[in-house]
Design a protein around this motif. Structure first.
Motif, PDB file in Angstrom:
ATOM      1  N   GLY A 102       0.810  -1.211   0.000  1.00 31.46           N
ATOM      2  CA  GLY A 102       0.000   0.000   0.000  1.00 31.46           C
ATOM      3  C   GLY A 102       0.844   1.263   0.000  1.00 31.46           C
TER       4      GLY A 102
ATOM      5  N   TYR B   4      -1.594   8.453  -8.703  1.00 25.08           N
ATOM      6  CA  TYR B   4      -2.212   7.282  -8.084  1.00 25.08           C
ATOM      7  C   TYR B   4      -3.533   6.942  -8.766  1.00 25.08           C
ATOM      8  CZ  TYR B   4      -4.144   3.999  -4.785  1.00 25.08           C
ATOM      9  OH  TYR B   4      -4.675   2.871  -4.231  1.00 25.08           O
TER      10      TYR B   4
ATOM     11  N   SER C  25      -6.306   3.129  -9.237  1.00 23.41           N
ATOM     12  CA  SER C  25      -6.494   1.731  -8.858  1.00 23.41           C
ATOM     13  C   SER C  25      -5.879   0.816  -9.912  1.00 23.41           C
ATOM     14  CB  SER C  25      -7.978   1.415  -8.707  1.00 23.41           C
ATOM     15  OG  SER C  25      -8.615   1.415  -9.974  1.00 23.41           O
ATOM     16  N   THR C  26      -5.663  -0.432  -9.520  1.00 20.56           N
ATOM     17  CA  THR C  26      -5.100  -1.398 -10.456  1.00 20.56           C
ATOM     18  C   THR C  26      -6.133  -1.915 -11.450  1.00 20.56           C
ATOM     19  OG1 THR C  26      -5.542  -3.200  -8.902  1.00 20.56           O
ATOM     20  CG2 THR C  26      -3.370  -2.173  -8.792  1.00 20.56           C
TER      21      THR C  26
ATOM     22  N   ASP D  32      -7.636  -6.501  -9.209  1.00 22.58           N
ATOM     23  CA  ASP D  32      -7.927  -6.378  -7.779  1.00 22.58           C
ATOM     24  C   ASP D  32      -8.756  -7.551  -7.265  1.00 22.58           C
ATOM     25  OD1 ASP D  32      -7.886  -4.934  -5.270  1.00 22.58           O
ATOM     26  OD2 ASP D  32      -9.981  -4.449  -5.635  1.00 22.58           O
TER      27      ASP D  32
ATOM     28  N   ASP E 167      -6.051  -5.856  -3.175  1.00 30.01           N
ATOM     29  CA  ASP E 167      -5.431  -4.750  -2.444  1.00 30.01           C
ATOM     30  C   ASP E 167      -4.077  -4.339  -3.008  1.00 30.01           C
ATOM     31  OD1 ASP E 167      -7.601  -4.688  -0.779  1.00 30.01           O
ATOM     32  OD2 ASP E 167      -6.619  -5.672   0.912  1.00 30.01           O
TER      33      ASP E 167
ATOM     34  N   GLU F 117      -1.342  -2.286  -5.072  1.00 29.62           N
ATOM     35  CA  GLU F 117      -1.264  -0.872  -5.458  1.00 29.62           C
ATOM     36  C   GLU F 117       0.070  -0.614  -6.162  1.00 29.62           C
ATOM     37  OE1 GLU F 117      -2.492   2.079  -2.485  1.00 29.62           O
ATOM     38  OE2 GLU F 117      -3.068   0.401  -1.206  1.00 29.62           O
TER      39      GLU F 117
END
Length: 428
Positions: free
Chosen positions: A279, A312, A314-315, A320, A326, A328
């Protein structure tokens, strides 16, 4: 855009939201079709449930759900290595977001009944409490569950994909004709050379996987190496390999969270493929922990998948929910900045993006070659997910959507001497 009548065929709806048409053949259960008839690759939407998946899930998640459940059938590529399809989907298919009015006409034409979401496939990982308790992300309990989802699939399954090295990180190809095993050995040796490992030193390998770096460092460089992993299956396999190689006096792998390592004063730390799991907001504590565990003058080699920028995001739903819960990613600039802010002196970085594309191609070839065994071991849906994942990631590295950075950093001693040579040996 083509005007849609009250009733809309599935192929018409699909072509209405693609800018340049389809490079492959598409057919659907309602008899409609689109794309070149002579295409080797054929995608068939076989059921109303499949249409409901597509209409009710964001992004590529609906297509993946339909594919996993068998409602989306693909021929012309091997399910263990659908690279050709992924190339087309990511390089040639360009979707555009319809206006609200267009979306309304499409949905009305396809039928309102298809807006009831079917249950997701059982292979999908999404804790019920994820959205409610987002603050629990990357807690020890949740990280253990996420790692279990991906890494405890089956050691035998991973052996077929990864080959004898059991190394699930980017290899370093000394030449284009090098084998996967040669490239993985070169990766471990590159890490060892950057860390300047020497006999008698102590190495900590965080997120050690099946113990490849631990065993290489102990065997080739005579160090005392400790590896830690959150996967019990990995720890079990690695321990057996250490015993088999006669390295128990110098190498150890523990089923343990890296944050719970009690030892201090390591000469070097390697982190190969862990940063993606911890994270971004936890980088300060991550680098702070590693700095504390090093003795003055000790080195850290951080090897991780990165983005080509430092924004930044999300994947994506597929990665995910099916691959890395989770997980990153962020750019190397952010990682370097966090390491520096923690107190490290960053001495070297390099991008090995092309090497990861070659690594993924080799893994895909392995999965295709062992397809029957893989399906027997983990089931057809899970095996298909892996084929899709490896091929899509390969295209991502080829397109520079993702990169792989190695970052070398040093913990300064009290008189600011990093003990770093003017010309590092690995650059010779």
């Amino acid at each position: 855009m083509t005007t849609l009548e009250t009733r809309v065929s599935i192929a018409e709806a699909l072509t209405a939201v693609t800018q340049d048409g389809l490079p492959f053949r598409f057919t659907a259960y309602d008899g409609s079709a689109a794309g070149p008839e002579d295409s080797q690759i054929h995608m068939h939407l076989a059921s109303e449930r499949g249409l409901s998946y597509v209409l009710t899930a964001p992004g590529d998640l609906g297509l993946v759900r339909a594919y996993v459940m068998g409602d989306l059938e693909i021929t012309g590529v091997h399910p263990g290595n659908p690279y050709g399809l992924m190339q087309m989907m990511l390089n040639q298919v360009h979707f555009h977001r319809p206006t609200p009015a267009e979306a309304l006409r499409i949905v009305r034409g396809l039928g309102w009944s298809h807006l009831k979401p079917p249950p997701p496939p059982p292979q999908e990982h999404l804790p019920k409490w994820r959205r409610t308790f987002e603050g629990l992300r990357h807690s020890r309990t949740r990280d253990r569950a996420a790692i279990h989802h991906h890494y405890d699939v089956s050691n035998r399954f991973y052996e077929w994909i990864l080959g004898p090295s059991m190394t699930y990180t980017c290899a370093v190809y000394p030449s284009l004709d090098a084998t996967l095993e040669q490239a993985q050995a070169e990766k471990y040796d590159l890490v060892a050379r950057k860390l300047d490992l020497r006999p008698g030193q102590r190495l900590l390998d965080v997120g050690c996987g099946w113990g490849g770096m631990v065993r290489h460092a102990a065997r080739e460089y005579g160090v005392r190496a400790l590896g830690v992993t959150l996967s019990s299956a990995q720890a079990e396999w690695a321990t057996e390999a250490i015993e088999r190689d006669g390295l128990t006096d110098r190498a150890e792998v523990r089923f343990l969270d890296y944050r719970d390592v009690p030892e201090w004063d390591f000469d070097a730390i390697s982190s190969i493929g862990l940063t993606e799991h911890i994270g971004v907001r936890n980088y300060p504590s991550y680098f702070g922990f590693l700095l504390d565990r090093l003795k003055p003058g000790g080195r850290l080699l951080n090897h991780s998948i990165t983005r080509p920028d430092n924004r930044y995001r999300s994947t994506g739903a597929f990665i995910d929910r099916y691959i890395f819960p989770d997980g990153e990613l962020i750019g190397s600039g952010r990682i370097i900045a966090e390491a520096q802010d923690a107190g490290f002196e960053v001495r070297h970085e390099e991008n090995l993006r092309e090497h990861y594309a070659l690594t993924l191609a080799a893994w895909s070839d392995n999965l295709e070659a062992h397809w029957d065994e893989a399906v027997a071991e983990v089931g057809y849906p899970t095996a298909k997910i892996w084929g899709l994942y490896l091929a899509a990631c390969r295209v991502g590295f080829e397109r520079n959507n993702t990169q792989l950075h190695q970052i070398l950093a040093v913990k300064l001693d009290p008189n600011s001497n990093a003990h770093f040579p003017l010309r590092p040996t690995w650059l010779s």
